[in-house]
Design a protein around this motif. Structure first.
Motif, PDB file in Angstrom:
ATOM      1  N   PRO A  58      -0.177   0.462 -12.423  1.00 33.08           N
ATOM      2  CA  PRO A  58      -0.990   1.218 -11.464  1.00 33.08           C
ATOM      3  C   PRO A  58      -0.425   2.615 -11.210  1.00 33.08           C
ATOM      4  CG  PRO A  58       0.345  -0.400 -10.331  1.00 33.08           C
ATOM      5  CD  PRO A  58       0.558  -0.621 -11.799  1.00 33.08           C
ATOM      6  N   SER A  59      -1.278   3.499 -10.725  1.00 35.06           N
ATOM      7  CA  SER A  59      -0.835   4.848 -10.372  1.00 35.06           C
ATOM      8  C   SER A  59       0.052   4.801  -9.144  1.00 35.06           C
ATOM      9  CB  SER A  59      -2.030   5.746 -10.063  1.00 35.06           C
ATOM     10  OG  SER A  59      -2.889   5.820 -11.147  1.00 35.06           O
ATOM     11  N   VAL A  60      -0.350   3.968  -8.177  1.00 34.95           N
ATOM     12  CA  VAL A  60       0.366   3.893  -6.914  1.00 34.95           C
ATOM     13  C   VAL A  60       0.709   2.441  -6.635  1.00 34.95           C
ATOM     14  CG1 VAL A  60       0.278   4.392  -4.441  1.00 34.95           C
ATOM     15  CG2 VAL A  60      -0.919   5.879  -6.049  1.00 34.95           C
ATOM     16  N   SER A  61       1.974   2.176  -6.472  1.00 32.37           N
ATOM     17  CA  SER A  61       2.446   0.857  -6.073  1.00 32.37           C
ATOM     18  C   SER A  61       3.429   1.091  -4.936  1.00 32.37           C
ATOM     19  CB  SER A  61       3.116   0.142  -7.246  1.00 32.37           C
ATOM     20  OG  SER A  61       3.550  -1.131  -6.848  1.00 32.37           O
ATOM     21  N   SER A  62       2.980   0.857  -3.728  1.00 32.70           N
ATOM     22  CA  SER A  62       3.770   1.176  -2.553  1.00 32.70           C
ATOM     23  C   SER A  62       4.942   0.206  -2.395  1.00 32.70           C
ATOM     24  CB  SER A  62       2.889   1.114  -1.303  1.00 32.70           C
ATOM     25  OG  SER A  62       3.678   1.244  -0.145  1.00 32.70           O
ATOM     26  N   PRO A  63       6.131   0.709  -2.102  1.00 33.47           N
ATOM     27  CA  PRO A  63       7.247  -0.192  -1.858  1.00 33.47           C
ATOM     28  C   PRO A  63       7.121  -0.920  -0.521  1.00 33.47           C
ATOM     29  CG  PRO A  63       7.941   2.077  -1.561  1.00 33.47           C
ATOM     30  CD  PRO A  63       6.536   2.103  -2.066  1.00 33.47           C
ATOM     31  N   PHE A  64       6.265  -0.420   0.366  1.00 29.95           N
ATOM     32  CA  PHE A  64       6.085  -1.034   1.668  1.00 29.95           C
ATOM     33  C   PHE A  64       5.021  -2.126   1.655  1.00 29.95           C
ATOM     34  CE2 PHE A  64       7.445   3.389   2.418  1.00 29.95           C
ATOM     35  CZ  PHE A  64       8.703   3.113   2.931  1.00 29.95           C
ATOM     36  N   ASN A  65       4.075  -2.050   0.714  1.00 30.99           N
ATOM     37  CA  ASN A  65       3.024  -3.062   0.598  1.00 30.99           C
ATOM     38  C   ASN A  65       2.905  -3.434  -0.874  1.00 30.99           C
ATOM     39  OD1 ASN A  65       0.850  -4.747   0.822  1.00 30.99           O
ATOM     40  ND2 ASN A  65      -0.587  -3.190   1.534  1.00 30.99           N
TER      41      ASN A  65
END
Length: 154
Positions: A58-65
């Motif tokens: 993915p382009s964005v994989s949040s470390p918080f979610n």
């Protein structure tokens, strides 16, 4: 003094040419380029590993979610307004639960209008100039490529 005037004149000339739109601005595509057939293969219950193999990272994989992946794509045609498309996947216990987004929201009419802008109209019924369209044409062996010389035929 003359060198300063020459440099200033070149700077003014360069900025005026750029302002006129004579400088080429390319189309810019960034982010994930998803295929509709690939997205249709997504099914609830797939693991993160299966989704990763199918869709790519993915382009964005949040470390918080870590239960949400976002696939983002931006397109700017010839320096125009940037279009942002997003597609989000939601996971629960590393299993795909839902998908949402407007990645394929463009309707067919808008795509056809965009295609007309680049003059890509090719007639599909045009046969003028085709060699194999006249059924009455006499077929002859003209000695072209692959026809052989006739000497090796026995």
């Amino acid at each position: 003094m003359q060198k300063l005037l020459r440099t200033l004149g070149m700077a003014i000339l360069a900025s005026s040419v750029a302002a006129c739109g004579l400088v080429y601005v390319p189309d810019v595509q960034q982010g994930n380029l998803l295929d509709k057939k690939t997205v249709e293969q997504l099914q609830p219950g797939m693991t993160k590993r299966q989704v990763l193999v199918l869709m790519g990272s993915p382009s964005v994989s949040s470390p918080f979610n870590q239960n949400r992946w976002d696939y983002v794509s931006t397109v700017a045609h010839r320096g125009g307004k940037m279009k942002v498309r997003t597609f989000s996947l939601a996971f629960n216990n590393d299993v795909l639960v839902s998908t949402k987004g407007d990645f394929f929201a463009a309707d067919a009419a808008a795509l056809l209008k965009d295609q007309k802008k680049y003059h890509q109209d090719y007639p599909t019924t045009e046969t003028k100039g085709d060699k194999n369209t006249d059924p009455d044409a006499k077929k002859s062996d003209d000695g072209g490529f692959g026809s052989g010389s006739g000497d090796d035929k026995k």
